[in-house]
Design a protein around this motif. Structure first.
Motif, PDB file in Angstrom:
ATOM      1  N   MET A  96      19.589   0.825  -9.514  1.00  0.00           N
ATOM      2  CA  MET A  96      19.286   1.955  -8.652  1.00  0.00           C
ATOM      3  C   MET A  96      17.970   1.665  -7.952  1.00  0.00           C
ATOM      4  N   CYS A  97      17.873   2.114  -6.715  1.00  0.00           N
ATOM      5  CA  CYS A  97      16.624   2.000  -5.968  1.00  0.00           C
ATOM      6  C   CYS A  97      15.810   3.271  -6.232  1.00  0.00           C
ATOM      7  N   LEU A  98      14.582   3.097  -6.664  1.00  0.00           N
ATOM      8  CA  LEU A  98      13.711   4.231  -6.959  1.00  0.00           C
ATOM      9  C   LEU A  98      13.200   4.829  -5.643  1.00  0.00           C
ATOM     10  N   THR A  99      13.625   6.046  -5.357  1.00  0.00           N
ATOM     11  CA  THR A  99      13.264   6.697  -4.093  1.00  0.00           C
ATOM     12  C   THR A  99      12.119   7.678  -4.297  1.00  0.00           C
ATOM     13  N   GLU A 100      11.600   8.197  -3.206  1.00  0.00           N
ATOM     14  CA  GLU A 100      10.514   9.183  -3.257  1.00  0.00           C
ATOM     15  C   GLU A 100      10.927  10.451  -3.994  1.00  0.00           C
ATOM     16  N   LYS A 101      12.221  10.756  -4.011  1.00  0.00           N
ATOM     17  CA  LYS A 101      12.706  11.942  -4.722  1.00  0.00           C
ATOM     18  C   LYS A 101      12.752  11.735  -6.236  1.00  0.00           C
ATOM     19  N   MET A 102      12.453  10.510  -6.697  1.00  0.00           N
ATOM     20  CA  MET A 102      12.550  10.178  -8.116  1.00  0.00           C
ATOM     21  C   MET A 102      11.195   9.916  -8.755  1.00  0.00           C
ATOM     22  N   VAL A 103      10.118  10.378  -8.141  1.00  0.00           N
ATOM     23  CA  VAL A 103       8.792  10.144  -8.710  1.00  0.00           C
ATOM     24  C   VAL A 103       8.235  11.426  -9.320  1.00  0.00           C
ATOM     25  N   ASN A 104       7.281  11.268 -10.207  1.00  0.00           N
ATOM     26  CA  ASN A 104       6.622  12.415 -10.817  1.00  0.00           C
ATOM     27  C   ASN A 104       5.351  12.753 -10.044  1.00  0.00           C
ATOM     28  N   PHE A 105       4.564  13.678 -10.551  1.00  0.00           N
ATOM     29  CA  PHE A 105       3.365  14.100  -9.824  1.00  0.00           C
ATOM     30  C   PHE A 105       2.255  13.055  -9.820  1.00  0.00           C
ATOM     31  N   HIS A 106       2.447  11.948 -10.540  1.00  0.00           N
ATOM     32  CA  HIS A 106       1.507  10.820 -10.474  1.00  0.00           C
ATOM     33  C   HIS A 106       1.902   9.834  -9.374  1.00  0.00           C
ATOM     34  N   GLY A 107       3.074  10.062  -8.765  1.00  0.00           N
ATOM     35  CA  GLY A 107       3.554   9.162  -7.721  1.00  0.00           C
ATOM     36  C   GLY A 107       4.251   7.917  -8.247  1.00  0.00           C
ATOM     37  N   ILE A 108       4.613   7.930  -9.540  1.00  0.00           N
ATOM     38  CA  ILE A 108       5.342   6.801 -10.129  1.00  0.00           C
ATOM     39  C   ILE A 108       6.718   7.285 -10.575  1.00  0.00           C
ATOM     40  N   GLY A 109       7.582   6.337 -10.883  1.00  0.00           N
ATOM     41  CA  GLY A 109       8.951   6.673 -11.269  1.00  0.00           C
ATOM     42  C   GLY A 109       9.000   7.712 -12.376  1.00  0.00           C
ATOM     43  N   HIS A 110       9.766   8.770 -12.144  1.00  0.00           N
ATOM     44  CA  HIS A 110       9.930   9.839 -13.135  1.00  0.00           C
ATOM     45  C   HIS A 110      10.662   9.283 -14.353  1.00  0.00           C
TER      46      HIS A 110
END
Length: 138
Positions: free
Chosen positions: A36-50
């Motif tokens: 899977m490609c990690l998109t902007e909709k898949m990050v947490n409030f730190h800006g990294i992958g949720h």
């Protein structure tokens, strides 16, 4: 292999991982590799992958590998260790390998890596296996 083709068909109807863009790369008895490609909709409030997105990728690999023998299998426990952050735009891959299989349980090790081969997470999963479902009567 009939069982693997049937599993691919079931996965095609599995809306949640497909909504994240998770694709099957390889599938064999006791083994699965998904991406899977990690998109902007898949990050947490730190800006990294949720963590939930990364977990879902690993859980999808576990589900495919553990159901690859034709017996319905469901997770009993899944533990994940996050080692490095996932970054937006990165292709993440999860590879599930069967380490132990009995009539009723299976144990799997899943490794999540990024496109550079760096390990992002290590996951262990134990599944419960039921008897194969009887074919439906016509």
């Amino acid at each position: 292999m009939e069982e693997l083709e049937a599993l691919r068909e079931k996965y095609a109807a599995d809306n949640f991982p497909r909504s994240l863009g998770i694709e099957i790369l390889e599938l064999a008895p006791g083994y699965a590799r998904v991406a899977m490609c990690l998109t902007e909709k898949m990050v947490n409030f730190h800006g990294i992958g949720h963590g939930g997105a990364i977990f879902t990728l690993a859980d999808t690999a576990l589900g495919l590998a553990s159901n690859s023998h034709g017996n319905p299998a469901v997770a009993l426990t899944v533990t994940i260790n996050y080692l490095r952050p996932g970054r937006v735009g990165t292709l993440l891959m999860a590879e599930a390998r069967e380490e132990h299989l009995t009539k009723r349980t299976g144990f799997y090790r899943i490794t999540v890596t990024d496109s550079d081969g760096v390990t992002v997470a290590v996951v262990h999963g134990t599944v419960y296996r039921r008897d194969k479902e009887a074919p439906s009567a016509p």
